[in-house]
Design a protein around this motif. Structure first.
Motif, PDB file in Angstrom:
ATOM      1  N   UNK A  54       0.841  -1.203   0.000  1.00 25.85           N
ATOM      2  CA  UNK A  54       0.000   0.000   0.000  1.00 25.85           C
ATOM      3  C   UNK A  54       0.875   1.251   0.000  1.00 25.85           C
ATOM      4  N   UNK A  55       1.915   1.257   0.822  1.00 27.84           N
ATOM      5  CA  UNK A  55       2.815   2.410   0.879  1.00 27.84           C
ATOM      6  C   UNK A  55       3.514   2.638  -0.460  1.00 27.84           C
ATOM      7  N   UNK A  56       3.945   1.543  -1.112  1.00 24.14           N
ATOM      8  CA  UNK A  56       4.617   1.661  -2.406  1.00 24.14           C
ATOM      9  C   UNK A  56       3.659   2.191  -3.469  1.00 24.14           C
ATOM     10  N   UNK A  57       2.428   1.706  -3.460  1.00 30.26           N
ATOM     11  CA  UNK A  57       1.425   2.183  -4.416  1.00 30.26           C
ATOM     12  C   UNK A  57       1.138   3.665  -4.179  1.00 30.26           C
ATOM     13  N   UNK A  58       0.958   4.037  -2.919  1.00 30.98           N
ATOM     14  CA  UNK A  58       0.669   5.439  -2.610  1.00 30.98           C
ATOM     15  C   UNK A  58       1.831   6.347  -2.989  1.00 30.98           C
ATOM     16  N   UNK A  59       3.050   5.875  -2.796  1.00 35.92           N
ATOM     17  CA  UNK A  59       4.212   6.666  -3.198  1.00 35.92           C
ATOM     18  C   UNK A  59       4.200   6.873  -4.711  1.00 35.92           C
ATOM     19  N   UNK A  60       3.877   5.832  -5.459  1.00 32.66           N
ATOM     20  CA  UNK A  60       3.794   5.960  -6.910  1.00 32.66           C
ATOM     21  C   UNK A  60       2.685   6.894  -7.345  1.00 32.66           C
ATOM     22  N   UNK A  61       1.538   6.794  -6.686  1.00 42.53           N
ATOM     23  CA  UNK A  61       0.417   7.670  -7.015  1.00 42.53           C
ATOM     24  C   UNK A  61       0.751   9.127  -6.706  1.00 42.53           C
ATOM     25  N   UNK A  62       1.394   9.361  -5.557  1.00 41.69           N
ATOM     26  CA  UNK A  62       1.787  10.726  -5.197  1.00 41.69           C
ATOM     27  C   UNK A  62       2.775  11.284  -6.214  1.00 41.69           C
ATOM     28  N   UNK A  63       3.705  10.442  -6.632  1.00 45.61           N
ATOM     29  CA  UNK A  63       4.695  10.862  -7.626  1.00 45.61           C
ATOM     30  C   UNK A  63       4.014  11.243  -8.939  1.00 45.61           C
ATOM     31  N   UNK A  64       3.084  10.406  -9.379  1.00 47.59           N
ATOM     32  CA  UNK A  64       2.370  10.680 -10.627  1.00 47.59           C
ATOM     33  C   UNK A  64       1.518  11.937 -10.507  1.00 47.59           C
TER      34      UNK A  64
END
Length: 96
Positions: A54-64
């Motif tokens: 979840x943290x990795x996905x959220x980091x990717x979403x925030x980056x995008x």
């Protein structure tokens, strides 16, 4: 292809809609396929628990969301890029 119903939290649903609206993906199905392709190539021991994922996905979403994402002109271009990322992280090709 089989049709499946996917329940997403509002923030992920908004991300999918924005990814399609921006032209980055042609349809919500393209977004889901890209995400699942990446997840499929992650070694089982690379992510140790659901919270880490979840943290990795959220980091990717925030980056995008902040404009740091990468635009791909085709699914093949995306898959080639993701294999390179996999190699950088794991030291081997996803197809090995």
């Amino acid at each position: 292809m089989a049709t499946q119903v996917i329940d997403l939290p509002p923030d992920l649903e908004q991300y999918v809609q924005e990814a399609v609206a921006s032209g980055r993906f042609g349809s919500p199905s393209d977004v889901y396929r890209a995400a699942l392709s990446l997840l499929r190539d992650v070694p089982p021991n690379a992510i140790h628990n659901d919270q880490e994922l979840i943290d990795a996905i959220n980091q990717g979403l925030d980056s995008a969301s902040s404009g740091q994402g990468t635009r791909f002109s085709s699914e093949q271009e995306f898959l080639s890029w993701s294999e390179g990322v996999f190699e950088d992280i794991c030291g081997e090709r996803a197809s090995d």
